[in-house]
Design a protein around this motif. Structure first.
Motif, PDB file in Angstrom:
ATOM      1  N   ASP A 113      -8.606  -3.989   1.338  1.00  9.67           N
ATOM      2  CA  ASP A 113      -7.429  -3.826   0.480  1.00  9.67           C
ATOM      3  C   ASP A 113      -6.435  -4.958   0.709  1.00  9.67           C
ATOM      4  OD1 ASP A 113      -8.568  -1.444  -0.274  1.00  9.67           O
ATOM      5  OD2 ASP A 113      -7.149  -0.174   0.825  1.00  9.67           O
ATOM      6  N   PHE A 114      -5.938  -5.517  -0.386  1.00  8.04           N
ATOM      7  CA  PHE A 114      -4.788  -6.425  -0.313  1.00  8.04           C
ATOM      8  C   PHE A 114      -3.479  -5.642  -0.316  1.00  8.04           C
ATOM      9  CE2 PHE A 114      -7.417  -9.873  -2.415  1.00  8.04           C
ATOM     10  CZ  PHE A 114      -7.312 -10.772  -1.386  1.00  8.04           C
ATOM     11  N   ALA A 127       1.162 -10.565  -6.672  1.00 10.80           N
ATOM     12  CA  ALA A 127       1.005 -12.005  -6.499  1.00 10.80           C
ATOM     13  C   ALA A 127       0.990 -12.312  -5.012  1.00 10.80           C
ATOM     14  CB  ALA A 127       2.144 -12.765  -7.174  1.00 10.80           C
ATOM     15  N   GLY A 128       0.321 -13.399  -4.635  1.00 11.25           N
ATOM     16  CA  GLY A 128       0.316 -13.749  -3.224  1.00 11.25           C
ATOM     17  C   GLY A 128      -0.760 -14.734  -2.851  1.00 11.25           C
ATOM     18  N   THR A 129      -1.092 -14.732  -1.554  1.00 10.00           N
ATOM     19  CA  THR A 129      -1.934 -15.776  -0.957  1.00 10.00           C
ATOM     20  C   THR A 129      -2.932 -15.173   0.021  1.00 10.00           C
ATOM     21  OG1 THR A 129      -0.084 -17.327  -1.077  1.00 10.00           O
ATOM     22  CG2 THR A 129      -1.886 -17.916   0.399  1.00 10.00           C
ATOM     23  N   SER A 146      -3.767 -12.451   4.596  1.00  8.37           N
ATOM     24  CA  SER A 146      -3.165 -12.485   3.264  1.00  8.37           C
ATOM     25  C   SER A 146      -1.759 -11.922   3.302  1.00  8.37           C
ATOM     26  CB  SER A 146      -4.001 -11.678   2.269  1.00  8.37           C
ATOM     27  OG  SER A 146      -4.016 -10.309   2.626  1.00  8.37           O
ATOM     28  N   ARG A 147      -0.975 -12.364   2.349  1.00  5.36           N
ATOM     29  CA  ARG A 147       0.333 -11.771   2.099  1.00  5.36           C
ATOM     30  C   ARG A 147       0.471 -11.622   0.593  1.00  5.36           C
ATOM     31  NH1 ARG A 147       6.411 -13.769   4.006  1.00  5.36           N
ATOM     32  NH2 ARG A 147       7.490 -11.888   3.272  1.00  5.36           N
ATOM     33  N   PHE A 161       0.631  -7.236   4.265  1.00  6.39           N
ATOM     34  CA  PHE A 161      -0.013  -8.205   5.155  1.00  6.39           C
ATOM     35  C   PHE A 161      -1.347  -7.644   5.638  1.00  6.39           C
ATOM     36  CE2 PHE A 161       3.637 -11.044   5.988  1.00  6.39           C
ATOM     37  CZ  PHE A 161       4.666 -10.282   5.479  1.00  6.39           C
ATOM     38  N   ALA A 162      -2.444  -8.236   5.206  1.00  2.51           N
ATOM     39  CA  ALA A 162      -3.765  -7.882   5.717  1.00  2.51           C
ATOM     40  C   ALA A 162      -4.301  -9.064   6.508  1.00  2.51           C
ATOM     41  CB  ALA A 162      -4.712  -7.545   4.571  1.00  2.51           C
TER      42      ALA A 162
END
Lengths: 194, 177
Positions: A113-114, A127-129, A146-147, A161-162
Motif C-alpha cells: 500500500d502507498f 501524488a508523490g514519490t 515512498s511518500r 510514508f511506506a
C-alpha cells in the motif's frame, strides 16, 4: 523539504531529462486497471525515482505497487515494510501521527500500500514519490521508500510514508501500480539516476 | 539547473568513504546517495561527519533529530519512535544515519543525504537524511535524521564510515545548482 520541491532543479524544467537523471517513462493513464513498467529497469541505473501525479480512482480504494522478477509475468515479490502517516481533517479534527500496521507487510507477496485510501471525487487524487534502489542487484535485497500525499475519506489530507525491502537477491525488472479494486486515471513518470 | 554527478566512491572492505573535493560554492545543494551499503561487522551503524575549511578532523559540532519506523519479517513487532540515542545536542561525534545493519551477504542499507549550501560562511549548515536498512535481526528499519552543523565556516569535506569495522558501499555525490 521533500524531493518533489526540487523537481525542476533535479530533473529539469518540465520533466526534461538531464545527463545524470534520465526520464525513462512518462505516461498519462486513463481508466486503466494497472500501469506496468516492464522495460528500462536494468543495471544502467543505481536508483529509479517514480513520480505520481493526479492519481484518481474510480472508487474510494487503495493505491498499491508490487515488483516482478520475471519481466512482469508475476507481481508477487516477498517484501517486509513499514508504514506511518500523518493526517488532519479539513474541519480541524483528527490530527494524528501514527504507525499503521494495516498497511505494512511481513514477508508478504501482496501489493504494498502507498496509502490507506484515495478518495474518488472529481477533484480528489493522490501524488508523490517512490524511490527504488539498485533493483538489478543479484547480491542484495532491494530497498524502497515512498511518500504519497492523498485525500482520505473525502476530507482528510494524509501524508503517507511506506518503506522496506523486496526480500530477494533476484533482479527486479518490472513494477506494477494499481488500485486495490477498479480502474484509475493518472500520470506516472520514472527516472533513472546514474 | 540539473542534478550533476560529481563523485562516485565505490568501497570494498574500506574503513571510510571520503569526499574531499568538489564541495564548494558551485552548488547550493549536495545530495549523497547510498547504494548497497554492507558492513563487515554485524550490527554496525552507518555514520557521517564533516570537516570545516581550515580545520582538521571530522569532528564538527552537530545538533540533530532522529526518528524511525521498523517492522520484523516475522510480524513479531513494529515500532515508530523518536530516537534519543541517535540524535546529538552540540555533539562532535559521528552522526548515526541508521540502526544496526546486518552483515549477511544480502543485507544492506540504501538512502540519501541532502546537504544545503555548505560553502556559505554566514549560516549554519542544514542537512537531512532518509535511509532504509535490513537490521541484523531480520527486520526493515527506516530512519530519518536531520540537523545542522553549528558553524559558519565553509564545509569542505564529508566522511562516511561504520561505527565499527569496514564496509562495502557505493556512495555518489551530486550537485544541484
Amino acid at each position: 523539504m521533500p524531493l518533489g520541491a526540487f523537481k525542476a532543479a533535479l530533473m529539469g524544467t518540465a520533466g526534461v531529462s538531464t545527463a545524470d537523471v534520465v526520464l525513462l517513462y512518462d505516461t498519462d493513464h486513463s481508466n486503466v486497471a494497472s500501469a506496468s513498467i516492464t522495460s528500462d529497469i536494468t543495471s544502467t541505473y543505481g536508483e529509479y525515482i517514480f513520480k505520481f501525479y493526479n492519481i484518481n480512482p474510480a472508487s474510494d480504494v487503495v493505491f498499491q505497487f508490487n515488483g516482478s522478477i520475471d519481466g512482469g509475468s508475476n507481481y508477487n515479490v516477498t517484501k517486509t515494510s513499514t508504514f506511518f502517516r500523518a493526517n488532519h481533517e479539513e474541519g480541524g479534527a483528527s490530527a494524528a501521527l501514527l504507525y499503521a500496521d494495516d498497511n505494512d507487510e511481513a514477508q508478504g507477496t501482496g501489493y504494498q500500500d502507498f496509502v490507506p485510501q484515495v478518495s474518488s471525487g472529481t477533484d480528489e487524487h493522490c501524488a508523490g514519490t517512490l524511490h527504488l534502489f539498485n533493483p538489478s542487484s543479484t547480491t542484495y535485497v532491494k530497498h524502497f521508500y515512498s511518500r504519497i500525499q492523498t485525500v482520505y475519506a473525502n476530507t482528510y489530507p494524509m501524508d503517507c510514508f511506506a518503506a522496506g525491502y523486496f526480500n530477494t537477491t533476484s533482479a527486479i525488472d518490472a513494477i506494477d501500480f494499481k488500485m486495490s479494486s477498479g480502474n484509475f486515471d493518472g500520470t506516472i513518470k520514472m527516472w533513472g539516476v546514474k | 539547473m540539473a542534478m550533476t554527478l560529481i563523485t562516485t566512491n565505490t568501497s570494498s572492505g574500506a574503513a571510510t568513504s571520503d569526499f574531499t573535493s568538489g564541495i564548494d560554492s558551485t552548488y547550493k545543494l549536495y545530495i549523497f546517495k547510498f547504494y548497497d551499503v554492507n558492513p563487515t561487522t554485524d550490527s554496525a551503524v552507518f555514520t557521517f561527519q564533516a570537516n570545516a575549511s581550515s580545520q582538521s578532523g571530522y569532528n564538527e559540532t552537530i545538533t540533530s533529530t532522529s526518528f524511525q519506523a521498523s517492522h520484523r519479517e516475522d510480524d513479531g513487532g513494529t515500532s515508530f519512535t523518536y530516537r534519543t540515542g541517535t540524535d546529538q545536542a552540540q555533539g562532535t561525534a559521528f552522526q548515526s544515519l541508521s540502526d544496526t545493519i546486518g552483515n549477511a551477504s544480502d543485507e544492506s542499507l540504501a538512502g540519501e543525504l541532502f546537504l544545503f549550501n555548505p560553502s556559505n560562511t554566514t549560516y549554519v549548515k542544514h542537512w537531512y537524511s532518509t535511509t532504509n536498512e535490513t537490521l541484523e535481526n531480520e527486520q526493515t528499519w527506516q530512519q530519518f535524521n536531520a540537523g545542522y552543523f553549528n558553524f559558519t565556516a565553509a564545509l569542505t569535506n564529508i566522511q562516511f564510515k561504520m561505527s565499527s569495522g569496514n564496509m562495502d558501499a557505493v556512495i555518489k555525490m551530486y550537485g544541484v545548482g
